[in-house]
Design a protein around this motif. Structure first.
Motif, PDB file in Angstrom:
ATOM      1  N   ILE A   1      -9.151   6.322  -1.615  1.00 49.93           N
ATOM      2  CA  ILE A   1      -8.553   5.743  -0.416  1.00 49.93           C
ATOM      3  C   ILE A   1      -9.261   4.421  -0.113  1.00 49.93           C
ATOM      4  CG2 ILE A   1      -7.938   6.115   2.004  1.00 49.93           C
ATOM      5  CD1 ILE A   1      -6.769   8.172  -0.003  1.00 49.93           C
ATOM      6  N   GLU A   2      -8.524   3.333  -0.167  1.00 52.36           N
ATOM      7  CA  GLU A   2      -9.120   2.020   0.095  1.00 52.36           C
ATOM      8  C   GLU A   2      -9.123   1.645   1.571  1.00 52.36           C
ATOM      9  OE1 GLU A   2      -8.278   2.270  -4.085  1.00 52.36           O
ATOM     10  OE2 GLU A   2      -6.917   2.557  -2.390  1.00 52.36           O
ATOM     11  N   THR A   3      -8.115   2.101   2.314  1.00 53.38           N
ATOM     12  CA  THR A   3      -7.965   1.672   3.702  1.00 53.38           C
ATOM     13  C   THR A   3      -7.819   2.874   4.616  1.00 53.38           C
ATOM     14  OG1 THR A   3      -6.842  -0.348   2.957  1.00 53.38           O
ATOM     15  CG2 THR A   3      -6.639   0.219   5.293  1.00 53.38           C
ATOM     16  N   GLN A   4      -8.583   2.887   5.701  1.00 53.92           N
ATOM     17  CA  GLN A   4      -8.473   3.933   6.705  1.00 53.92           C
ATOM     18  C   GLN A   4      -7.880   3.345   7.982  1.00 53.92           C
ATOM     19  OE1 GLN A   4     -12.094   6.261   7.202  1.00 53.92           O
ATOM     20  NE2 GLN A   4     -12.730   5.775   5.105  1.00 53.92           N
ATOM     21  N   VAL A   5      -6.951   4.071   8.587  1.00 54.81           N
ATOM     22  CA  VAL A   5      -6.322   3.613   9.820  1.00 54.81           C
ATOM     23  C   VAL A   5      -6.397   4.708  10.865  1.00 54.81           C
ATOM     24  CG1 VAL A   5      -4.763   1.922   8.785  1.00 54.81           C
ATOM     25  CG2 VAL A   5      -4.040   4.312   8.954  1.00 54.81           C
TER      26      VAL A   5
ATOM     27  N   ILE B   1      -0.303  -2.071  10.966  1.00 54.03           N
ATOM     28  CA  ILE B   1      -0.114  -2.423   9.562  1.00 54.03           C
ATOM     29  C   ILE B   1       1.025  -3.440   9.509  1.00 54.03           C
ATOM     30  CG2 ILE B   1       0.467  -1.574   7.256  1.00 54.03           C
ATOM     31  CD1 ILE B   1      -0.447   1.220   8.206  1.00 54.03           C
TER      32      ILE B   1
ATOM     33  N   THR C   1       0.846  -1.195   0.000  1.00 52.63           N
ATOM     34  CA  THR C   1       0.000   0.000   0.000  1.00 52.63           C
ATOM     35  C   THR C   1       0.876   1.238   0.000  1.00 52.63           C
ATOM     36  OG1 THR C   1      -1.936   1.020   1.075  1.00 52.63           O
ATOM     37  CG2 THR C   1      -0.184   0.213   2.523  1.00 52.63           C
TER      38      THR C   1
ATOM     39  N   THR D   1      -3.634   4.192   1.789  1.00 52.08           N
ATOM     40  CA  THR D   1      -4.038   4.118   3.192  1.00 52.08           C
ATOM     41  C   THR D   1      -3.861   5.484   3.833  1.00 52.08           C
ATOM     42  OG1 THR D   1      -3.379   1.789   3.339  1.00 52.08           O
ATOM     43  CG2 THR D   1      -3.542   3.006   5.415  1.00 52.08           C
TER      44      THR D   1
ATOM     45  N   VAL E   1       0.990   4.824   1.939  1.00 52.88           N
ATOM     46  CA  VAL E   1       0.432   5.403   3.160  1.00 52.88           C
ATOM     47  C   VAL E   1       0.671   6.909   3.164  1.00 52.88           C
ATOM     48  CG1 VAL E   1       0.425   5.312   5.679  1.00 52.88           C
ATOM     49  CG2 VAL E   1       0.963   3.246   4.369  1.00 52.88           C
TER      50      VAL E   1
ATOM     51  N   HIS F   1      -5.564   8.349   7.252  1.00 53.27           N
ATOM     52  CA  HIS F   1      -6.471   8.585   8.379  1.00 53.27           C
ATOM     53  C   HIS F   1      -7.847   9.005   7.842  1.00 53.27           C
ATOM     54  CE1 HIS F   1      -8.245  10.795  11.809  1.00 53.27           C
ATOM     55  NE2 HIS F   1      -7.583   9.896  12.531  1.00 53.27           N
TER      56      HIS F   1
ATOM     57  N   ASP G   1      -4.088   1.030  15.465  1.00 51.60           N
ATOM     58  CA  ASP G   1      -4.095   0.018  14.415  1.00 51.60           C
ATOM     59  C   ASP G   1      -2.671  -0.463  14.144  1.00 51.60           C
ATOM     60  OD1 ASP G   1      -6.826   0.220  14.129  1.00 51.60           O
ATOM     61  OD2 ASP G   1      -6.736   1.573  12.408  1.00 51.60           O
TER      62      ASP G   1
ATOM     63  N   THR H   1      -2.932   0.005  -3.343  1.00 50.87           N
ATOM     64  CA  THR H   1      -3.964   0.748  -2.627  1.00 50.87           C
ATOM     65  C   THR H   1      -3.352   1.962  -1.935  1.00 50.87           C
ATOM     66  OG1 THR H   1      -3.653  -0.545  -0.607  1.00 50.87           O
ATOM     67  CG2 THR H   1      -5.253  -1.378  -2.217  1.00 50.87           C
TER      68      THR H   1
END
Length: 267
Positions: free
Chosen positions: A126-130, A136, A65, A91, A67, A93, A134, A89
């Motif tokens: 944005i595919e992934t929110q952290v 990774i 990913t 990632t 970030v 906030h 969390d 992807t």
């Protein structure tokens, strides 16, 4: 092919690897063949960074990913281009999602009219929110996510062992990332984030700009005291929570008081 020059086990900073500063710090975090990037910088340097990665013999198809530490243009303008090339992807906030997906030039500071600055801000999905707490994973490596608001409301930092990839929170000279209402700055949150870094078990700070440095409580305390002082300022636009100088001015106007030693002119 290039010889890899990791700054810590499993962490390569691509400007240091290249031997020249191409933009913001871009961290390649890896375990075996799997890897990810933390930040990518401007669109114009994406090709340079990807060529460095290729020459380091990291398979481009193994990028887990991309970030975003936060949604400022100098860190993320190249995300859409890099995502397309690497077929991976993105990632970020949750508070960075809207400005990144809409390509918001105001929130990302891509457009600052007073400075004559106007840059493109290509939107990116944005595919992934952290969020804080969390984890990774990259291969067997664990990256702990910290939410460290203050510089922006979406600012993230990432702990790997005793190293913190610390974003725009603090630099080696004690300076901090810009405080600007347009991209979600908050002074009280900034103080809390700096105190968290100071009090943590992290030994090394790897910022988003400039050299790596030791986590030094004395230096952090000086910065914290300075930033806390910004909470009491005279001008509305400073994000202060009180304006004691303006309270004094109210009182002096009501009393008709001039500074000691200054006499009103005779009529």
């Amino acid at each position: 092919m290039y010889s890899r020059k990791p700054i810590f086990p499993g962490i390569i900073e691509l400007n240091f690897q290249a031997g020249e500063v191409l933009g913001c710090n871009v961290y390649l975090v890896y375990d075996a063949d799997e890897w990810l990037l933390i930040d990518i910088g401007y669109e114009e340097t994406v090709d340079d960074f990807i060529e460095i990665i290729r020459q380091l013999d990291f398979p481009l198809s193994r990028c887990k990913t991309l970030v975003a530490t936060h949604a400022d243009v100098d860190h993320i303008q190249g995300l859409a281009k890099a995502k397309q090339i690497l077929k991976t992807t993105v990632t970020a906030h949750p508070k960075a999602v809207r400005p990144l997906q809409e390509g918001d030039t105001l929130v990302t500071l891509a457009e600052i009219e007073a400075q004559g600055l106007k840059m493109d801000m290509p939107p990116v999905q944005i595919e992934t929110q952290v969020n804080d707490g969390d984890v990774i994973t990259v291969g067997n490596l664990e990256i702990k996510v910290w939410h460290t608001p203050g510089h922006t409301d979406s600012q993230l930092a990432f702990q790997i062992g005793d190293v913190l990839l610390s974003g725009d929170n603090i630099y080696r000279d004690g300076c901090i990332g810009a405080i600007d209402a347009h991209h979600g700055s908050d002074i009280k949150s900034f103080v809390n984030s700096l105190e968290r870094i100071r009090d943590s078990n992290v030994q090394w700070l790897a910022p988003s700009h400039g050299p790596i440095f030791a986590n030094d409580a004395a230096m952090l305390n000086k910065t914290i005291d300075r930033v806390r002082g910004y909470l009491k300022m005279a001008d509305f636009g400073t994000l202060a929570d009180s304006w004691p100088l303006m309270d004094q001015w109210d009182e002096e106007v009501a009393a008709g008081k001039l500074p000691d030693g200054l006499e009103p002119p005779k009529q």
